[in-house]
Design a protein around this motif. Structure first.
Motif, PDB file in Angstrom:
ATOM      1  N   TRP A 255     -22.164   9.912 -17.433  1.00  0.00           N
ATOM      2  CA  TRP A 255     -21.066  10.176 -16.492  1.00  0.00           C
ATOM      3  C   TRP A 255     -20.640   8.909 -15.771  1.00  0.00           C
ATOM      4  N   ASN A 256     -21.598   8.057 -15.448  1.00  0.00           N
ATOM      5  CA  ASN A 256     -21.282   6.823 -14.730  1.00  0.00           C
ATOM      6  C   ASN A 256     -20.675   5.748 -15.621  1.00  0.00           C
ATOM      7  N   SER A 257     -20.689   5.949 -16.916  1.00  0.00           N
ATOM      8  CA  SER A 257     -20.112   4.966 -17.826  1.00  0.00           C
ATOM      9  C   SER A 257     -18.574   5.023 -17.826  1.00  0.00           C
ATOM     10  N   TYR A 258     -18.020   6.029 -17.175  1.00  0.00           N
ATOM     11  CA  TYR A 258     -16.572   6.184 -17.117  1.00  0.00           C
ATOM     12  C   TYR A 258     -16.045   5.772 -15.749  1.00  0.00           C
ATOM     13  N   ASP A 259     -14.851   5.169 -15.752  1.00  0.00           N
ATOM     14  CA  ASP A 259     -14.199   4.818 -14.489  1.00  0.00           C
ATOM     15  C   ASP A 259     -13.755   6.074 -13.748  1.00  0.00           C
ATOM     16  N   ARG A 260     -13.384   7.081 -14.531  1.00  0.00           N
ATOM     17  CA  ARG A 260     -12.869   8.316 -13.943  1.00  0.00           C
ATOM     18  C   ARG A 260     -13.243   9.477 -14.858  1.00  0.00           C
ATOM     19  N   VAL A 261     -13.688  10.574 -14.265  1.00  0.00           N
ATOM     20  CA  VAL A 261     -13.997  11.790 -15.011  1.00  0.00           C
ATOM     21  C   VAL A 261     -12.962  12.829 -14.594  1.00  0.00           C
ATOM     22  N   ILE A 262     -12.236  13.332 -15.564  1.00  0.00           N
ATOM     23  CA  ILE A 262     -11.216  14.343 -15.288  1.00  0.00           C
ATOM     24  C   ILE A 262     -11.693  15.667 -15.859  1.00  0.00           C
ATOM     25  N   ILE A 263     -11.728  16.661 -15.005  1.00  0.00           N
ATOM     26  CA  ILE A 263     -12.168  17.988 -15.418  1.00  0.00           C
ATOM     27  C   ILE A 263     -10.956  18.908 -15.431  1.00  0.00           C
ATOM     28  N   TYR A 264     -10.683  19.448 -16.611  1.00  0.00           N
ATOM     29  CA  TYR A 264      -9.597  20.398 -16.761  1.00  0.00           C
ATOM     30  C   TYR A 264     -10.198  21.801 -16.705  1.00  0.00           C
TER      31      TYR A 264
ATOM     32  N   LEU B  72     -18.315  24.246  -9.688  1.00  0.00           N
ATOM     33  CA  LEU B  72     -18.018  22.998 -10.393  1.00  0.00           C
ATOM     34  C   LEU B  72     -17.482  21.931  -9.441  1.00  0.00           C
ATOM     35  N   THR B  73     -16.564  22.324  -8.579  1.00  0.00           N
ATOM     36  CA  THR B  73     -15.994  21.382  -7.610  1.00  0.00           C
ATOM     37  C   THR B  73     -17.074  20.837  -6.692  1.00  0.00           C
ATOM     38  N   SER B  74     -17.906  21.718  -6.193  1.00  0.00           N
ATOM     39  CA  SER B  74     -18.957  21.315  -5.271  1.00  0.00           C
ATOM     40  C   SER B  74     -19.974  20.391  -5.935  1.00  0.00           C
ATOM     41  N   VAL B  75     -20.460  20.767  -7.087  1.00  0.00           N
ATOM     42  CA  VAL B  75     -21.507  19.987  -7.763  1.00  0.00           C
ATOM     43  C   VAL B  75     -20.985  18.617  -8.193  1.00  0.00           C
ATOM     44  N   PHE B  76     -19.843  18.587  -8.867  1.00  0.00           N
ATOM     45  CA  PHE B  76     -19.318  17.305  -9.336  1.00  0.00           C
ATOM     46  C   PHE B  76     -18.966  16.382  -8.175  1.00  0.00           C
ATOM     47  N   ASN B  77     -18.321  16.924  -7.145  1.00  0.00           N
ATOM     48  CA  ASN B  77     -17.935  16.077  -6.018  1.00  0.00           C
ATOM     49  C   ASN B  77     -19.128  15.611  -5.192  1.00  0.00           C
ATOM     50  N   THR B  78     -20.210  16.350  -5.220  1.00  0.00           N
ATOM     51  CA  THR B  78     -21.423  15.931  -4.519  1.00  0.00           C
ATOM     52  C   THR B  78     -22.115  14.795  -5.268  1.00  0.00           C
TER      53      THR B  78
ATOM     54  N   VAL C   2     -14.486  11.661  -9.770  1.00  0.00           N
ATOM     55  CA  VAL C   2     -14.146  12.916 -10.445  1.00  0.00           C
ATOM     56  C   VAL C   2     -12.793  13.408  -9.951  1.00  0.00           C
ATOM     57  N   GLU C   3     -12.005  13.883 -10.890  1.00  0.00           N
ATOM     58  CA  GLU C   3     -10.697  14.442 -10.567  1.00  0.00           C
ATOM     59  C   GLU C   3     -10.584  15.801 -11.259  1.00  0.00           C
ATOM     60  N   PHE C   4     -10.152  16.802 -10.532  1.00  0.00           N
ATOM     61  CA  PHE C   4      -9.962  18.136 -11.103  1.00  0.00           C
ATOM     62  C   PHE C   4      -8.478  18.373 -11.330  1.00  0.00           C
ATOM     63  N   ARG C   5      -8.177  18.933 -12.478  1.00  0.00           N
ATOM     64  CA  ARG C   5      -6.795  19.291 -12.786  1.00  0.00           C
ATOM     65  C   ARG C   5      -6.762  20.722 -13.284  1.00  0.00           C
ATOM     66  N   LYS C   6      -5.859  21.485 -12.700  1.00  0.00           N
ATOM     67  CA  LYS C   6      -5.677  22.856 -13.161  1.00  0.00           C
ATOM     68  C   LYS C   6      -4.909  22.798 -14.474  1.00  0.00           C
TER      69      LYS C   6
ATOM     70  N   PRO D 216      -3.695  26.943 -20.323  1.00  0.00           N
ATOM     71  CA  PRO D 216      -4.148  26.861 -21.720  1.00  0.00           C
ATOM     72  C   PRO D 216      -3.028  26.649 -22.727  1.00  0.00           C
ATOM     73  N   VAL D 217      -1.872  27.199 -22.465  1.00  0.00           N
ATOM     74  CA  VAL D 217      -0.758  27.053 -23.397  1.00  0.00           C
ATOM     75  C   VAL D 217      -0.330  25.595 -23.543  1.00  0.00           C
ATOM     76  N   ASP D 218      -0.616  24.748 -22.540  1.00  0.00           N
ATOM     77  CA  ASP D 218      -0.198  23.346 -22.556  1.00  0.00           C
ATOM     78  C   ASP D 218      -1.229  22.406 -23.191  1.00  0.00           C
ATOM     79  N   TYR D 219      -2.442  22.879 -23.399  1.00  0.00           N
ATOM     80  CA  TYR D 219      -3.504  21.993 -23.871  1.00  0.00           C
ATOM     81  C   TYR D 219      -4.255  22.612 -25.047  1.00  0.00           C
ATOM     82  N   LYS D 220      -3.991  22.131 -26.232  1.00  0.00           N
ATOM     83  CA  LYS D 220      -4.641  22.669 -27.420  1.00  0.00           C
ATOM     84  C   LYS D 220      -6.154  22.445 -27.391  1.00  0.00           C
TER      85      LYS D 220
END
Length: 113
Positions: free
Chosen positions: A20-29, A41-47, A52-56, A59-63
Motif C-alpha cells: 500500500w505504501n508503494s503507491y503515491d495515492r490509493v484510490i478506492i472505488y 472501509l473509510t474508517s480503516v483506510f483513513n486511519t 487514500v482517496e474514496f470515489r463513489k 457500476p454502469v460507468d466502470y467495467k
C-alpha cells in the motif's frame, strides 16, 4: 460484528503495508451499496494511510468494477456451494451446484492470478 470486521480488514492491510505504501495515492472505488461497509472501509483506510482517496462509482460507468463485482459474487457462491447453502433462487438459476461449478465457477477460476 463491525469491530471484528474492522479489525480483520486492518490486519490484512497492515500485513501488506509495503504494498500500500508503494503507491503515491490509493484510490478506492465503491458504490456505497452497504452503508456499514462504507463506514468501515473509510474508517480503516483513513486511519492507516494518509494517501487514500474514496470515489463513489456507478457500476454502469466502470467495467472493471462490474468484473470485480462478478468475481466476488462467484467466490461467495462458491463458498455457499461448498457448505451446501445455495438458496432456492440460486438453485433455480444454476440448476444445481455441479452445473454452477462446471459452467460458471471453473471459467472464473481459470483467470485467477
Amino acid at each position: 460484528m463491525t469491530a471484528k470486521l474492522s479489525k480483520s480488514i486492518a490486519e490484512i492491510l497492515c500485513s501488506n503495508e509495503s504494498f500500500w505504501n508503494s503507491y503515491d495515492r490509493v484510490i478506492i472505488y465503491y458504490d456505497n451499496g452497504q452503508i456499514e461497509l462504507t463506514k468501515i472501509l473509510t474508517s480503516v483506510f483513513n486511519t492507516l494511510y494518509t494517501h487514500v482517496e474514496f470515489r463513489k462509482v456507478k457500476p454502469v460507468d466502470y467495467k472493471l468494477f462490474q468484473v470485480a463485482d462478478l468475481v466476488c459474487t462467484m467466490e461467495l457462491l462458491s463458498e455457499k456451494a461448498e457448505i451446501g447453502n445455495f438458496s432456492a433462487s440460486e438453485m433455480e438459476f444454476f440448476d444445481n451446484v455441479r452445473s454452477f461449478k462446471k459452467n460458471y465457477l471453473k471459467h472464473i477460476q481459470k483467470k485467477h492470478l
